[in-house]
Design an enzyme around this catalytic site. Structure first.
Site, PDB file in Angstrom:
ATOM      1  N   GLY A  22      -8.560  52.882  -1.821  1.00 56.00           N
ATOM      2  CA  GLY A  22      -8.005  54.039  -2.505  1.00 56.00           C
ATOM      3  C   GLY A  22      -9.073  54.943  -3.081  1.00 56.00           C
ATOM      4  O   GLY A  22      -8.923  55.493  -4.169  1.00 56.00           O
ATOM      5  N   ALA A  23     -10.155  55.144  -2.330  1.00 55.42           N
ATOM      6  CA  ALA A  23     -11.318  55.864  -2.853  1.00 55.42           C
ATOM      7  C   ALA A  23     -11.259  57.365  -2.620  1.00 55.42           C
ATOM      8  O   ALA A  23     -12.237  58.066  -2.889  1.00 55.42           O
ATOM      9  CB  ALA A  23     -12.590  55.300  -2.221  1.00 55.42           C
ATOM     10  N   GLY A  28     -10.812  55.557  -7.949  1.00 55.96           N
ATOM     11  CA  GLY A  28     -11.517  55.061  -6.770  1.00 55.96           C
ATOM     12  C   GLY A  28     -12.596  56.018  -6.311  1.00 55.96           C
ATOM     13  O   GLY A  28     -13.688  55.602  -5.917  1.00 55.96           O
ATOM     14  N   TYR A 176       6.350  47.521 -11.714  1.00 58.91           N
ATOM     15  CA  TYR A 176       4.932  47.863 -11.850  1.00 58.91           C
ATOM     16  C   TYR A 176       4.216  46.819 -12.702  1.00 58.91           C
ATOM     17  O   TYR A 176       3.128  46.332 -12.341  1.00 58.91           O
ATOM     18  CB  TYR A 176       4.781  49.242 -12.478  1.00 58.91           C
ATOM     19  CG  TYR A 176       3.341  49.674 -12.665  1.00 58.91           C
ATOM     20  CD1 TYR A 176       2.515  49.901 -11.561  1.00 58.91           C
ATOM     21  CD2 TYR A 176       2.802  49.851 -13.939  1.00 58.91           C
ATOM     22  CE1 TYR A 176       1.183  50.292 -11.730  1.00 58.91           C
ATOM     23  CE2 TYR A 176       1.481  50.242 -14.112  1.00 58.91           C
ATOM     24  CZ  TYR A 176       0.678  50.456 -13.013  1.00 58.91           C
ATOM     25  OH  TYR A 176      -0.637  50.842 -13.173  1.00 58.91           O
TER      26      TYR A 176
END
Length: 312
Positions: A22-23, A28, A176
């Site tokens: 997730g960069a 990220g 979550y």
């Protein structure tokens, strides 16, 4: 640990190879940028590779010396996770750092490509499978680390084995919380199993506090997005500050396996990184062992590590 640790104190990362999931944005992206600035070769593992390439250009613009590559990874698809791991191990002969960063927060109930509840499937099961498929490369490197991002939301989470996929009752915030508790329990259980195996690989957890990123608005309903935009502006710390616990966990020499790094401010919502404690549920070794067993069954990824507690 200095209460004012910043990214300027990251040790030289030259020669290290890092994967950050997730960069392409948010925490990220900042994590990848600072690792690249410090000399690491960074793989941006992103579901949307076009956004990943844009992120790579941003990083190179800020840190021209950074060596960056982009690779496709959809944590909501076990096939994609396996494809990524196969490609990575075929193209690279080492891995020094895996940052399990990507995640989704509080969307309406959806499922992954494999039929898992989206938050559990993406935040926990996808990273569980990815780490397992890369663990032998990690274990082969001195000083290697796995950093898994949790959240303060783990404190209102509960692992509901009777309705793990939240099929009977879905509350997006409880789901979550369950996924973030699962992240933290995974990091702690991985540490226990690595220690039992006599491995030098470190498993560390981190959480960013309340940091202003796109995560709060990426999947939330419209009313929530409006509220979160306002609370971000009023209360959140910057994403740059939110990334510091991850960067500390990933690089600081004093970090030990099983550490949990978060902000040092009030209620761990903001501040500089320090070692914090998870709640009692996150330390329940029997539940963690059961979650591990269920995760191996659901993902089909078995770790070559000894169990450390009885499964109940």
């Amino acid at each position: 640990m200095s209460s004012k640790w910043t990214a300027d104190q990251i040790p030289d990362q030259s020669g290290r190879l890092a994967v950050v999931t997730g960069a392409n944005s948010g925490l990220g992206l900042i994590t990848a940028k600072e690792l690249g600035r410090s000399g690491a070769h960074v793989v941006l593992a992103c579901r949307d590779t076009a956004k990943g390439e844009a992120a790579a250009r941003e990083i190179r613009g800020a840190a021209p010396q950074a060596t960056i590559e982009v690779a496709a990874l959809d944590l909501g698809s076990l096939a994609s996770v396996r494809d990524f791991a196969e490609r990575f191990t075929g193209e690279h002969d080492r891995l020094d750092l895996l940052v399990n960063n990507a995640g989704v927060m509080a969307p309406p109930r959806r499922t992954t490509a494999d039929g898992f509840e989206l938050q559990l499937g993406t935040n926990h099961l996808g990273h569980f499978a990815l780490t397992g498929l890369l663990i032998e490369q990690l274990r082969a490197q001195d000083g290697a680390r796995v950093v898994t991002l949790s959240s303060g939301a783990h404190r209102f989470g509960a692992i509901d084995f009777d309705d793990l996929q939240r099929e009977r009752s879905y509350n997006r915030w409880r789901a979550y919380g369950q996924s973030k508790l699962a992240n933290l329990m995974f990091a702690f259980e991985l540490d226990r199993r690595l220690r039992a195996a006599g491995s030098g690989l470190l498993s560390v957890a981190a959480h960013p506090g309340y940091a202003a990123t796109h995560l709060q608005s990426a999947a939330a309903p419209t009313v929530d997005r409006v509220i979160m935009k306002a609370t971000n502006a009023l209360f959140a710390q910057s994403a740059e500050m939110g990334a510091l616990p991850t960067l500390y966990a990933a690089t600081a020499p004093s970090v030990a396996g099983g550490d949990f790094i978060g902000p040092d401010g009030f209620a761990e919502q903001r501040g500089h990184p320090e070692v914090v404690r998870g709640n009692a549920a996150s330390r329940d070794e029997a539940v963690a062992a059961r979650l591990w067993s269920v995760s191996e069954e659901l993902t089909g990824v078995a770790y070559p590590l000894p169990a450390t507690a009885s499964v109940r």
